[in-house]
Structures are given as structure tokens and as C-alpha cells.
Design a protein around this motif. Structure first.
Motif, PDB file in Angstrom:
ATOM      1  N   GLY A   9       7.287  -4.704   2.977  1.00  0.00           N
ATOM      2  CA  GLY A   9       8.329  -3.753   3.344  1.00  0.00           C
ATOM      3  C   GLY A   9       7.818  -2.323   3.346  1.00  0.00           C
ATOM      4  N   ARG A  10       8.523  -1.493   4.055  1.00  0.00           N
ATOM      5  CA  ARG A  10       8.134  -0.089   4.169  1.00  0.00           C
ATOM      6  C   ARG A  10       8.116   0.608   2.811  1.00  0.00           C
ATOM      7  N   ASP A  11       9.119   0.357   1.978  1.00  0.00           N
ATOM      8  CA  ASP A  11       9.188   1.007   0.673  1.00  0.00           C
ATOM      9  C   ASP A  11       8.020   0.597  -0.219  1.00  0.00           C
ATOM     10  N   ARG A  12       7.699  -0.692  -0.215  1.00  0.00           N
ATOM     11  CA  ARG A  12       6.605  -1.171  -1.041  1.00  0.00           C
ATOM     12  C   ARG A  12       5.265  -0.627  -0.531  1.00  0.00           C
ATOM     13  N   LEU A  13       5.087  -0.559   0.776  1.00  0.00           N
ATOM     14  CA  LEU A  13       3.867   0.010   1.347  1.00  0.00           C
ATOM     15  C   LEU A  13       3.737   1.481   0.970  1.00  0.00           C
ATOM     16  N   THR A  14       4.851   2.201   1.015  1.00  0.00           N
ATOM     17  CA  THR A  14       4.843   3.614   0.627  1.00  0.00           C
ATOM     18  C   THR A  14       4.434   3.770  -0.830  1.00  0.00           C
TER      19      THR A  14
ATOM     20  N   SER B 103       2.279  -7.499  -1.380  1.00  0.00           N
ATOM     21  CA  SER B 103       3.193  -8.232  -0.496  1.00  0.00           C
ATOM     22  C   SER B 103       3.507  -9.608  -1.070  1.00  0.00           C
TER      23      SER B 103
END
Length: 109
Positions: free
Chosen positions: A13-18, A104
Motif C-alpha cells: 500500500g501507498r502508506d506502508r511504502l511511504t 509487503s
């Protein structure tokens, strides 16, 4: 025609990647800091080698020279410290991708 389709797919997800990128941001920016410090040390060293210090604004030539020597010593010590940190904590693109991949796989919470 033969296609290379044997690749690992990473779903994150975008939040986890950030979060992963922000945790490693300081390590990625260390190279820029080391380059800046090299420029600072080189500038101070060239100033000491080429300058003819004179009395200005109530400060003696010896005090000016001492100030530049101290600045050079502090900057050089900082450069060595950051260089050691860069060498020990080096983050490669492959290592960062591995961290993203491990994030992930982890469950939320």
C-alpha cells in the motif's frame, strides 16, 4: 519471441511504502551530506593555504587563522564521522527493495 516473465511481484500500500521510504530517507541522503562536507573541507583547506590573514574588524590575523583552523578541524572530524556512518549503514537499491518486499508480507497492526 521469448518474454522474461519470471519476476517477483510486490504488492504494498501507498502508506506502508511511504513509511518504509521515510525510515530509510536519512540513509539515502547521507551521500549528499558527505559530498557537501568534502566541499566545505576543501574550501577551508584552500583558504588556509592561500589566504594572507590580516587584522580586520578588531580581530587579529592570528585569531582569524585560528578560527579557520578550528573550523577545518571540526568539519574534517564531521566528515570522517559521516563517512564511517555511510560506509556502515549503506543502503543499496536492492536492499531497499528487499525491505519494501518484507514490509509487503507483514500483516498490518
Amino acid at each position: 519471441m521469448v518474454y522474461n516473465v519470471h519476476q517477483r511481484i510486490i504488492v504494498i500500500g501507498r502508506d506502508r511504502l511511504t513509511l518504509v521510504l521515510n525510515r530509510n530517507r536519512s540513509r539515502l541522503l547521507r551521500v549528499e551530506l558527505v559530498v557537501s562536507l568534502v566541499g566545505l573541507v576543501a574550501g577551508l583547506l584552500l583558504t588556509l593555504v592561500t589566504a594572507d590573514f590580516q587584522d580586520r574588524w578588531g580581530i587579529s590575523a592570528a585569531q582569524w587563522q585560528t578560527g579557520f583552523v578550528l573550523s577545518l578541524a571540526i568539519s574534517f572530524a564531521w566528515l570522517v564521522f559521516e563517512f564511517v556512518r555511510l560506509a556502515c549503514w549503506r543502503v543499496t537499491i536492492e536492499g531497499l527493495v528487499d525491505k519494501i518486499e518484507s514490509e509487503s508480507d507483514r500483516p498490518l497492526g
